[in-house]
Structure formats: C-alpha cells, structure tokens
Design an enzyme around this catalytic site. Structure first.
Site, PDB file in Angstrom:
ATOM      1  CE  LYS A  76      -1.409 -14.346   3.702  1.00 36.42           C
ATOM      2  NZ  LYS A  76      -0.899 -15.370   4.377  1.00 36.42           N
ATOM      3  CB  SER A 151      -3.697 -15.279   7.305  1.00 27.90           C
ATOM      4  OG  SER A 151      -3.439 -15.865   7.172  1.00 27.90           O
ATOM      5  CB  SER A 175      -3.521 -18.725   6.171  1.00 28.21           C
ATOM      6  OG  SER A 175      -3.814 -17.986   7.230  1.00 28.21           O
TER       7      SER A 175
END
Ligand code: GLN
Length: 477
Positions: A76, A151, A175
């Site tokens: 990420k 996210s 997330s």
C-alpha cells in the site's frame, strides 16, 4: 499459471521446478499491464522485481530459501520502502522517496518476498471507496462500475485480479477488512501493537495497524508470523514475544452474533440471509452460537470520527511544504508557503478531516468532543470485553452491503462514514478482526463475514477463520 490460493502449494511448485519466481513475476507483470485500467497500482517495479526473482530462484536451487521465498507482494502506498516513492495517494507527497524502510518490509525481505509495486489507496488512508485518491479511483474487478472499498482498495484489487500473491494494507477503521469484503479476499487487522507501525505513514496512531490482504487465511497467518513481534522503533507495541501464528484445529467454539448487525436498518437482505444460514451451519457443526444485544452500535462511528480526526490533525501537521513533498510555487513567505502548499497539496476529504480534528481539539470544545469520545471509547471497549468474557468470538457481516457504485456516496460524507459501521469497533477496542469471503456471492458481488476476538487472541481467531474458510471453500482450491 494455475490460480493461486496458498503459498504452500506455490512453494512446492518452486521446489519441484514446476515454476520459477522469474516466470511468476513475469506473469504478474503481464497481467498488471492487461488490467492497468483497474488502477490498482500507482507504480510497478519490474526490473527490480525480476532481478530479485532471479536471486530467490538461486536460493531455492541451493536450498537456503527463506520462509516466504518468492512470494510476490504489493505494498500500500503508505508503507515506506527505502529508495522507493511513497505518496499516500496524495499530491502533498509528490516526488517523495522513502529514506528508510518500514519494519514490515525489512522483515518480509529477510524471508525472501519480492515486492512488485505500490498500490493506490484513499488519500492518507481516509476513505471507504478509494475515490479519495489523488490518482483516481480503483475499479472493482468483479464489476468495474463499482468501488473496491477503501482505503486499501488498490491492494485488495491487486489480490482479487491476480496481480500478486498478497498485499499489505493498513487498517484504522476497516481499511483492510472492508475492501477485502468487497473483493472476495481475506483481510486481517491484528490486535493493536502486534505489527510494528514503524514506517507506516500515520493517520490516527492509536488506531492504525498494518495487516495482510490475501486469498487464504493460511497465507495471512504465514505473513503475520514474519511481520509480528516487538520492535524497538514502535513504543506502542505489545512487549511480549509475538505468537508463532501456527494454525490449530479450533474445536467447538462459543460465538456471539450481534442482533443489531443482523436486524439493523440498511443491511442488505441477502447479507442477512447469508448470515442466518452461516449461523445455522455453525450450530449444526456443534458450535454454540448465540444472539447478543449491543445497543451501542450508533456510537461507534461518531466516536471513531472524533478521535481519528483529532489524531490526524496532529499527525498531518508535518506536511507543510518545507521538509518534504509538494511545495507551492506560489508561496511568497513562510506563512503563505504553509497555507498554499497545504491548500494545493491536500484533497477535500483530508482537509475536511484536518478541520474536524482541529475543531474537536480546540479550546472550549475539547471536553465536549474529544474527552467525551475518549470516554465512549473506554465504554465500548468494556462492553465488548464483557461479551468476550463469555464468548470466543463475535460474528457479524464486515459491511452492511456489498460494493456500491462509483459515485454513489461520493458527495455524501456521512453515508460514506456509515460504510464503516461494523469495522470500527475492532479499532476502537484494539481487538483483532478478520474478514473472509461469504460463501455465496450476491448478484455476482462478494461480501464478507467478520469475526472479532479479544485482544491477543489472534491465533485462535485465525485458526477458526481458517477452518471456516476451508469449510465454505470460497477460494479456488
Ligand atoms: N473508512 C475509514 C475512514 O475513512 C477507515 C479508514 C482506514 O481504516 N484507514 O477513516
């Protein structure tokens, strides 16, 4: 390349020569190119990944390969990896390169993983749909009109679309788990303090945890066994040695399901039916599954948003255009440099949260909002602990609905915040929680079963989730 579901099978294939790391990386790079329009990756590292694959192939040949040799992982875009860009999908970190590596990347590298690239996410990990990225939305590979969740949307889609074996995400309020549930993958947030946050760009430090998104609970456990454990660079970690994450046969369990998460408003009827079937199946298998009331559900989202925005307003103060990242070309003095760099560098959701956080911390409002929300956090934690004194796990859907359409909630922040209603409890309380795919899709869309356990019962939780995933057999065997 056969459909990937677990590292152990791939490793046997590497050892008996059925495949190689180089061939695997080449295949992933090819697919990533074919699936470029999904926008899962912000950047791929092809030469480096292939070079590393060669080295790992040699290690496998010579029999001294690490525990995760050849596992191809996406990071990420909020996890630092020295010499590589990291931007949190924000313009404010335009052009910024990490000076050091996060503890997780170092530990994974030491066991032979191959990093293939960095994935798109909501800006500063703030969002539940990946529509808040400065680099555009990520598309759900099951239905490209829909969001992948957020996210960590890019990480989830990279796994969903078969562009890597596993990905790392971060989970402050869901997330990892929410995008996992929208993409038919496994997402795990460990007990707070299990995995080092060193090198994770901070959003709300008392909530943030790094965790994996994988195709199987087995891989989740394996990745955690390498990443977990005390780290001198993170003072908030559990100081005792981490468990070994060896999965065991769980036996018969006592499971509570929350009435409000099945009978509440706005929960998709198919998810309710799926949960009821699951409960009946678990009971038929001899587990004790009972309904429990948790009438505090409505307090979870407000408590989460008061506290996380307060922490974010403090954490994000470091981005002012002087030390690193984006600096406005229109600045004339120090003050205008701060103002213009931030106004131009941050997107609307991040600005909204900084302002909200600054407000709840301001003199005159601090007690009414911040102090009160801290008390609510304690209260919710106590009430959740009370349930877990009598039960091994709490069961609920990961989200009230499957993936929604791109644009559907984009102009309604409150509706978007409510997408987190079932996931924030684990972050408020610091407890471990996992999302595994529900057994049958709803109109072609995945949904998630969420299980939560008492703090530091991560291995029990994963063992049970593993047996459940094997029995629902939702991943390709
Ligand atoms: N959707 C939540 C939020 O917008 C969760 C974010 C996260 O876990 N990083 O804050």
């Amino acid at each position: 390349m056969e459909a990937y579901s677990r590292y152990s099978t791939y490793r046997s294939n590497l050892i008996d020569g059925t495949t190689t790391c180089v061939a695997t990386v080449q295949e992933f790079l090819k697919r990533a190119e074919e699936k470029k329009h999904l926008n899962a990756f912000l950047e791929l590292w092809p030469e480096e990944a292939l070079q590393r694959a060669k080295e790992i192939d040699a290690q496998i040949q010579s029999g001294n390969a690490g525990k995760l040799a050849g596992m191809v992982i996406a990071l990420k875009d909020n996890i630092c990896y020295a010499g590589h860009r990291v931007s949190n999908s924000s313009k404010i970190l335009l052009g910024f390169e990490s000076l050091y590596s996060s503890t997780v990347t170092e530990r994974l590298l030491a066991e032979g993983v191959i990093f293939i690239g960095r994935t798109n996410c909501d800006e500063f990990a703030m969002g539940a749909s990946n529509e808040n990225s400065a680099y555009g939305p990520v598309l759900n590979a099951d239905d490209e009109q829909r969001v992948p969740g957020g996210s960590s949307g890019g990480s989830a889609v990279a796994v969903q679309a078969g562009l890597c074996h596993a990905a790392l995400g971060s989970d402050t309020g869901g997330s990892i788990r929410q995008p996992a549930s929208f993409t038919g993958t496994v997402g795990f947030k460990p007990t707070y303090g299990t995995i080092s946050r060193h090198g994770l760009l901070a959003y709300a430090s008392s909530f943030d945890q790094i965790g994996p998104i994988t195709r199987s609970v087995e891989d989740t456990a394996l990745l955690c066994s390498v990443m977990a454990g005390p780290d001198a660079y993170d003072a908030t970690m559990i100081q005792k040695p981490a468990p070994d994450f060896a999965l065991t046969s769980p036996g018969k369990k006592k499971i509570a399901y929350l009435r409000e998460c099945i009978e509440g408003e706005g929960i998709s009827p198919e998810i309710v039916t799926g949960m009821k079937k699951l409960i009946a199946n678990l009971q038929a298998q001899g587990h004790q599954v009972e309904e429990v009331s948790f009438p505090y559900i409505d307090y979870l989202v407000p408590c989460y948003y008061v506290l996380t925005t307060a922490e974010a307003s403090s954490n994000l103060a470091r981005y002012q255009g002087l030390h690193y990242g984006y600096r406005s070309a229109n600045a004339t003095d120090l003050e205008s440099s701060f103002k213009k760099s931030r106004s131009e560098g941050f997107g609307p959701e991040v600005k909204r949260r900084i302002m909200l956080g600054t407000f709840v911390l301001s003199e005159g409002f601090y007690d009414a909002y911040y102090t009160k929300a801290q008390k609510v956090r304690r209260f919710i934690t106590n009430k959740t602990e009370d349930i877990l004194k009598n039960f091994d796990f709490i069961l609920m859907p990961t989200t009230p609905t499957p993936a929604f359409k791109i644009g559907e909630k984009a102009n309604n922040p409150v509706a978007m915040y409510l997408a987190d209603i079932f996931t924030v409890q684990a972050n408020i309380t610091g407890m471990p929680a996992i999302s595994i795919p529900g057994p049958t899709k709803i109109g072609g869309l995945s949904w998630g079963i969420q299980l939560m356990a008492a703090r530091r019962n991560d291995v029990e939780l994963l063992s049970f989730a593993h047996s459940l995933q094997e029995s629902t057999a939702t991943h390709e065997a």
